[in-house]
Design a protein around this motif. Structure first.
Motif, PDB file in Angstrom:
ATOM      1  N   HIS A  40       0.741  -1.250   0.144  1.00 61.22           N
ATOM      2  CA  HIS A  40       0.106   0.160  -0.041  1.00 61.22           C
ATOM      3  C   HIS A  40       1.072   1.239   0.103  1.00 61.22           C
ATOM      4  CE1 HIS A  40      -4.081  -1.538   0.608  1.00 61.22           C
ATOM      5  NE2 HIS A  40      -3.599  -2.760   1.146  1.00 61.22           N
ATOM      6  N   LYS A  41       2.219   1.152  -0.148  1.00 60.75           N
ATOM      7  CA  LYS A  41       3.167   2.383  -0.252  1.00 60.75           C
ATOM      8  C   LYS A  41       2.958   2.915   1.095  1.00 60.75           C
ATOM      9  CE  LYS A  41       3.544   3.125  -5.098  1.00 60.75           C
ATOM     10  NZ  LYS A  41       2.372   2.038  -5.673  1.00 60.75           N
ATOM     11  N   ARG A  42       2.626   2.261   1.928  1.00 62.69           N
ATOM     12  CA  ARG A  42       2.525   2.678   3.581  1.00 62.69           C
ATOM     13  C   ARG A  42       1.442   4.020   3.632  1.00 62.69           C
ATOM     14  NH1 ARG A  42       5.872   0.177   7.466  1.00 62.69           N
ATOM     15  NH2 ARG A  42       7.458  -1.185   6.215  1.00 62.69           N
ATOM     16  N   THR A  43       0.757   3.903   2.584  1.00 59.70           N
ATOM     17  CA  THR A  43      -0.231   5.113   2.634  1.00 59.70           C
ATOM     18  C   THR A  43      -1.697   4.675   2.308  1.00 59.70           C
ATOM     19  OG1 THR A  43       1.347   6.472   1.738  1.00 59.70           O
ATOM     20  CG2 THR A  43      -0.965   7.309   1.574  1.00 59.70           C
ATOM     21  N   PHE A  44      -2.653   5.039   3.374  1.00 62.19           N
ATOM     22  CA  PHE A  44      -3.970   4.338   2.984  1.00 62.19           C
ATOM     23  C   PHE A  44      -4.912   5.491   3.256  1.00 62.19           C
ATOM     24  CE2 PHE A  44      -1.470   1.270   5.187  1.00 62.19           C
ATOM     25  CZ  PHE A  44      -1.831   0.034   4.731  1.00 62.19           C
ATOM     26  N   GLY A  45      -5.937   5.170   2.240  1.00 61.48           N
ATOM     27  CA  GLY A  45      -7.169   5.996   2.135  1.00 61.48           C
ATOM     28  C   GLY A  45      -8.294   5.275   3.035  1.00 61.48           C
ATOM     29  N   HIS A  46      -9.553   5.599   2.693  1.00 61.37           N
ATOM     30  CA  HIS A  46     -10.631   4.968   3.544  1.00 61.37           C
ATOM     31  C   HIS A  46     -11.133   3.873   2.630  1.00 61.37           C
ATOM     32  CE1 HIS A  46     -10.851   8.730   5.820  1.00 61.37           C
ATOM     33  NE2 HIS A  46     -10.577   9.189   4.673  1.00 61.37           N
ATOM     34  N   PHE A  47     -11.874   2.631   3.241  1.00 63.79           N
ATOM     35  CA  PHE A  47     -12.409   1.852   2.633  1.00 63.79           C
ATOM     36  C   PHE A  47     -13.990   2.060   2.540  1.00 63.79           C
ATOM     37  CE2 PHE A  47     -14.161  -2.529   2.583  1.00 63.79           C
ATOM     38  CZ  PHE A  47     -13.567  -2.981   1.293  1.00 63.79           C
ATOM     39  N   ILE A  48     -14.560   2.564   1.446  1.00 62.19           N
ATOM     40  CA  ILE A  48     -15.762   2.904   1.268  1.00 62.19           C
ATOM     41  C   ILE A  48     -16.466   2.187   0.050  1.00 62.19           C
ATOM     42  CG2 ILE A  48     -17.315   4.992   0.958  1.00 62.19           C
ATOM     43  CD1 ILE A  48     -15.370   6.748   2.300  1.00 62.19           C
ATOM     44  N   ASP A  49     -17.776   1.455   0.211  1.00 62.79           N
ATOM     45  CA  ASP A  49     -18.391   0.997  -0.703  1.00 62.79           C
ATOM     46  C   ASP A  49     -17.442  -0.142  -1.505  1.00 62.79           C
ATOM     47  OD1 ASP A  49     -20.559   0.679  -1.823  1.00 62.79           O
ATOM     48  OD2 ASP A  49     -20.306   2.385  -3.534  1.00 62.79           O
ATOM     49  N   GLY A  50     -16.806  -0.842  -0.617  1.00 62.56           N
ATOM     50  CA  GLY A  50     -15.756  -1.874  -1.278  1.00 62.56           C
ATOM     51  C   GLY A  50     -14.609  -1.553  -1.846  1.00 62.56           C
ATOM     52  N   LYS A  51     -14.476  -0.302  -1.730  1.00 61.29           N
ATOM     53  CA  LYS A  51     -12.942   0.296  -2.592  1.00 61.29           C
ATOM     54  C   LYS A  51     -12.259   1.160  -1.642  1.00 61.29           C
ATOM     55  CE  LYS A  51     -15.686   2.380  -5.715  1.00 61.29           C
ATOM     56  NZ  LYS A  51     -17.023   1.738  -5.677  1.00 61.29           N
ATOM     57  N   TRP A  52     -10.751   1.225  -2.032  1.00 64.98           N
ATOM     58  CA  TRP A  52     -10.054   2.320  -1.088  1.00 64.98           C
ATOM     59  C   TRP A  52     -10.301   3.521  -1.809  1.00 64.98           C
ATOM     60  CZ3 TRP A  52      -8.219   0.959   3.145  1.00 64.98           C
ATOM     61  CH2 TRP A  52      -7.895  -0.227   3.357  1.00 64.98           C
ATOM     62  N   SER A  53     -10.654   4.613  -1.010  1.00 69.75           N
ATOM     63  CA  SER A  53     -10.546   6.108  -1.517  1.00 69.75           C
ATOM     64  C   SER A  53      -9.307   6.592  -1.937  1.00 69.75           C
ATOM     65  CB  SER A  53     -11.347   6.856  -0.360  1.00 69.75           C
ATOM     66  OG  SER A  53     -10.336   7.236   0.629  1.00 69.75           O
ATOM     67  N   ALA A  54      -9.112   7.321  -2.893  1.00 69.66           N
ATOM     68  CA  ALA A  54      -7.862   8.092  -3.221  1.00 69.66           C
ATOM     69  C   ALA A  54      -7.118   8.439  -2.175  1.00 69.66           C
ATOM     70  CB  ALA A  54      -8.290   9.028  -4.326  1.00 69.66           C
ATOM     71  N   VAL A  55      -6.017   8.587  -2.237  1.00 70.28           N
ATOM     72  CA  VAL A  55      -5.057   8.781  -1.035  1.00 70.28           C
ATOM     73  C   VAL A  55      -4.271  10.388  -1.432  1.00 70.28           C
ATOM     74  CG1 VAL A  55      -4.743   6.555  -0.113  1.00 70.28           C
ATOM     75  CG2 VAL A  55      -3.084   7.463  -1.852  1.00 70.28           C
ATOM     76  N   LYS A  56      -4.229  10.578  -2.747  1.00 67.61           N
ATOM     77  CA  LYS A  56      -3.389  11.897  -2.894  1.00 67.61           C
ATOM     78  C   LYS A  56      -4.372  13.026  -2.451  1.00 67.61           C
ATOM     79  CE  LYS A  56      -0.417  10.932  -6.731  1.00 67.61           C
ATOM     80  NZ  LYS A  56      -0.965   9.637  -7.567  1.00 67.61           N
ATOM     81  N   GLY A  57      -3.743  14.370  -1.977  1.00 74.82           N
ATOM     82  CA  GLY A  57      -4.140  15.453  -1.497  1.00 74.82           C
ATOM     83  C   GLY A  57      -4.685  15.544  -0.184  1.00 74.82           C
ATOM     84  N   GLY A  58      -5.277  14.497   0.265  1.00 74.82           N
ATOM     85  CA  GLY A  58      -6.015  14.784   1.338  1.00 74.82           C
ATOM     86  C   GLY A  58      -5.288  14.849   2.749  1.00 74.82           C
ATOM     87  N   ALA A  59      -5.881  15.421   3.769  1.00 77.57           N
ATOM     88  CA  ALA A  59      -5.184  15.456   5.033  1.00 77.57           C
ATOM     89  C   ALA A  59      -4.849  14.065   5.651  1.00 77.57           C
ATOM     90  CB  ALA A  59      -6.014  16.024   6.107  1.00 77.57           C
ATOM     91  N   HIS A  60      -3.592  13.910   6.117  1.00 77.69           N
ATOM     92  CA  HIS A  60      -3.226  12.709   6.625  1.00 77.69           C
ATOM     93  C   HIS A  60      -2.401  12.704   7.848  1.00 77.69           C
ATOM     94  CE1 HIS A  60      -3.877  11.193   2.657  1.00 77.69           C
ATOM     95  NE2 HIS A  60      -3.529   9.798   3.012  1.00 77.69           N
ATOM     96  N   PHE A  61      -2.285  11.701   8.514  1.00 76.02           N
ATOM     97  CA  PHE A  61      -1.557  11.675   9.708  1.00 76.02           C
ATOM     98  C   PHE A  61      -0.797  10.197   9.992  1.00 76.02           C
ATOM     99  CE2 PHE A  61      -5.624   9.685  10.762  1.00 76.02           C
ATOM    100  CZ  PHE A  61      -5.370   8.810  11.776  1.00 76.02           C
ATOM    101  N   GLU A  62       0.365  10.319  10.779  1.00 76.76           N
ATOM    102  CA  GLU A  62       0.910   9.146  11.029  1.00 76.76           C
ATOM    103  C   GLU A  62       0.705   8.190  12.078  1.00 76.76           C
ATOM    104  OE1 GLU A  62       4.837  11.079  11.028  1.00 76.76           O
ATOM    105  OE2 GLU A  62       5.229  11.080   8.847  1.00 76.76           O
ATOM    106  N   THR A  63       0.589   6.786  11.752  1.00 77.08           N
ATOM    107  CA  THR A  63       0.725   5.989  12.766  1.00 77.08           C
ATOM    108  C   THR A  63       2.080   5.250  13.077  1.00 77.08           C
ATOM    109  OG1 THR A  63      -0.824   4.196  13.835  1.00 77.08           O
ATOM    110  CG2 THR A  63      -0.266   3.831  11.659  1.00 77.08           C
ATOM    111  N   CYS A  64       2.374   5.338  14.234  1.00 74.69           N
ATOM    112  CA  CYS A  64       3.925   4.730  14.707  1.00 74.69           C
ATOM    113  C   CYS A  64       3.701   3.558  15.515  1.00 74.69           C
ATOM    114  CB  CYS A  64       4.303   6.044  15.698  1.00 74.69           C
ATOM    115  SG  CYS A  64       4.545   7.634  14.644  1.00 74.69           S
ATOM    116  N   ASN A  65       4.903   2.890  15.579  1.00 77.19           N
ATOM    117  CA  ASN A  65       5.128   1.955  16.611  1.00 77.19           C
ATOM    118  C   ASN A  65       5.575   2.557  17.920  1.00 77.19           C
ATOM    119  OD1 ASN A  65       6.285  -0.231  18.042  1.00 77.19           O
ATOM    120  ND2 ASN A  65       7.367  -1.248  16.210  1.00 77.19           N
ATOM    121  N   PRO A  66       4.909   2.295  18.979  1.00 74.32           N
ATOM    122  CA  PRO A  66       5.293   2.840  20.129  1.00 74.32           C
ATOM    123  C   PRO A  66       6.644   2.339  20.788  1.00 74.32           C
ATOM    124  CG  PRO A  66       3.284   1.458  20.478  1.00 74.32           C
ATOM    125  CD  PRO A  66       3.685   1.519  19.026  1.00 74.32           C
ATOM    126  N   ALA A  67       6.869   1.131  20.305  1.00 71.07           N
ATOM    127  CA  ALA A  67       8.114   0.478  21.039  1.00 71.07           C
ATOM    128  C   ALA A  67       9.409   0.975  20.504  1.00 71.07           C
ATOM    129  CB  ALA A  67       8.132  -1.120  21.023  1.00 71.07           C
TER     130      ALA A  67
END
Ligand code: NAD
Length: 486
Positions: free
Chosen positions: A17-44
């Protein structure tokens, strides 16, 4: 010891997924370009795992509309038709159990032993159990209808398990869902979206919209949502209750706790020590029903705390992917700040801090197993949910005093009672105002048993028949018009 769990397959999936995710809506991934994003991290480790879309008006609106379109067809499949899909989800959770466990551990910091042996098996069990409910629903709930579109908001402590608790009964009942995972831990929900596609679930039946509390608020405010099912803090639960008041939305809230763990003089002390380990150090104490108040009868208090401290010295804090680790990472630095703050205030109020000698890892977000002794009943340590590996210790003299102490918080989620005198235990248990009371055990969960709170721990039940009823509405049975006699 054994080699650390192989994270390779999880990394391969993230890279796909190139470490970039959109939403899963109506059985499909939404486009990932342009919109607001945040990072999820490994706390360890602090490493960034992936970039996650921050859902706004459009994402939430699209997801709710997709769920609305899919709902009549999903309901029309009938219970047996929906059961086939729920069985398929359960089997695929088992098939992908390893990657789900590793993703959960990477994103949340919980020990791999827990995600592999507890979280993921319970997820599969939940889908199997609710496949059974789907099969029986027309017989067990005659004259009931699904509610429609369900908005579901879950916390970060059991990301995939809380998803299963929410999605399985909702689908079994014939509803469609829009689920928002917690911002710290979205990865397993996103992997689950792919499992829905692989299972052949019709598009729009399960939609995953990621984001923080603002995204959750948009879901709560959406007028086309028929019910909100929320698990999280009492504070946010209060906001959601205020916002949904008068909206006609059905609501269930699973909130915080400050659950008592009561040890009587005649308890099997060695078993009770293991019970405490499970009650407060499972998932670093980030458990809504954590046994975070240890109430010990005076006669055994000194002996019990001595045994407990010896056991605490053996708990291994460290790399969550290491199969020997007992206590993993705290989910996020903000959560760690919260633990430090409450512990600091407790010590300022006179609580005595005790921690084992072994240091925590020097990098990553860790907190050692901790006792707060000499805690008074009205102090912060006795009243506030810490949501970390911190146990407040108090003593009592009589069973009546134990019950009074147990009930002396604003919460009422769970309790654990330890005694070899079954009459004493069975006498005390029903006097405790809590949704679950365990005797000589703790943290026993099953998909067949309703779980939920009293008082500020929330309302509504998840699991079993009561949990199914939360996702259904009774409908009057149409009767033939009566002949009117003149
Ligand atoms: P939280 O309330 O901060 O967040 C929970 C979820 O709500 C997250 O997805 C978050 O993004 C979302 N959210 C935040 N603000 C919102 C808003 N204004 N409107 C809508 N959604 C919003 O809780 P947390 O820190 O993620 O989880 C810890 C809490 O959850 C603890 O209090 C714990 O006791 C509770 N919990 C309860 C249960 C239970 O079954 N009773 C189970 C697990 C956790």
């Amino acid at each position: 010891g054994p080699a650390p769990e192989d994270r390779g397959p999880a990394d391969t999936w993230l890279e796909s997924h190139k470490r970039t995710f959109g939403h899963f809506i109506d059985g499909k991934w939404s486009a990932v370009k342009g919109g607001a994003h945040f990072e999820t991290c490994n706390p360890a480790t602090g490493e960034v795992l992936a970039s996650i879309a921050q859902g706004g008006d459009k994402a939430v609106g699209d997801a709710v509309r997709a769920a609305r379109r899919a709902q009549p067809g999903w309901a029309a499949l009938g219970g047996a038709g929906r059961a086939r899909h729920l069985y398929a989800l359960a089997r695929l959770v088992q098939k992908h159990a390893r990657i789900l466990a590793v993703l959960e551990t990477l994103d949340n910091g919980k020990p791999i032993r827990e995600s592999r042996d507890i979280d993921v098996p319970l997820v599969a069990r939940h889908f199997y159990h609710h496949a059974g409910w789907a099969q029986l629903i027309e017989d067990e709930f005659p004259a009931h209808r699904p509610l429609g579109v369900i908005g579901q908001i879950v916390p970060w402590n059991f990301p995939l398990l809380m998803l299963a608790w929410k999605i399985a009964p909702a689908l079994a009942a014939g509803n469609t869902v829009v689920l928002k995972p917690a911002e710290y831990t979205p990865l397993t929900a996103l992997r689950f979206a792919e499992i829905c596609a692989e299972a052949g679930l019709p598009a729009g039946v399960v939609n995953i919209v990621t984001g923080d509390g603002r995204t959750g608020a948009l879901l709560v405010e959406n007028e086309a949502v028929d019910k909100i099912a929320f698990t999280g803090s009492t504070e946010v639960g209060r906001i959601i209750r205020q916002k949904t008041a008068g909206s006609g939305k059905k609501l269930s809230l699973e909130l915080g706790g400050k659950s008592p763990f009561i040890v009587f003089d005649d308890a099997d002390l060695d078993s009770a020590v293991e019970g405490v380990v499970d009650a407060i150090w499972f998932n670093q104490g980030q458990v809504c029903c954590a046994g975070s108040r240890l109430l010990i009868q005076e006669g055994v208090a000194a002996r019990f705390t001595e045994k407990l401290k010896a056991r605490m010295e053996t708990l291994r804090v460290g790399d969550p992917l290491d199969k020997c680790t007992d206590i993993g990472a705290i989910v996020d630095a903000r959560q760690l700040d919260g633990i430090n703050e409450i512990v600091g205030r407790s010590v300022a109020q006179g609580a005595r801090l005790w921690q084992p000698a072994a240091p925590c890892p020097s990098t990553g977000i860790f907190y050692p197993p901790t006792l707060l002794e000499d805690v008074t009943t009205s102090s912060i340590a006795a009243q506030e949910e810490i949501f970390g590996p911190v146990l407040a210790v108090m003593t009592f003299r009589t069973p009546e005093e134990a019950v009074a102490l147990a009930n002396n918080t604003r919460y009422g989620l769970a309790a654990s009672v330890w005694s070899e005198n079954i009459n004493l235990a069975l006498g005390v248990a029903p006097a405790i105002k809590a949704g679950s009371v365990w005797i000589n055990s703790t943290n026993m969960f099953d998909a067949a048993v309703g779980f939920g709170g009293y008082r500020q721990s929330g309302f509504g039940r998840e699991g079993g028949r009561e949990g199914m009823a939360e996702y259904l509405r009774p409908e009057p049975i149409p009767s033939a018009p009566k002949a009117v006699r003149a």
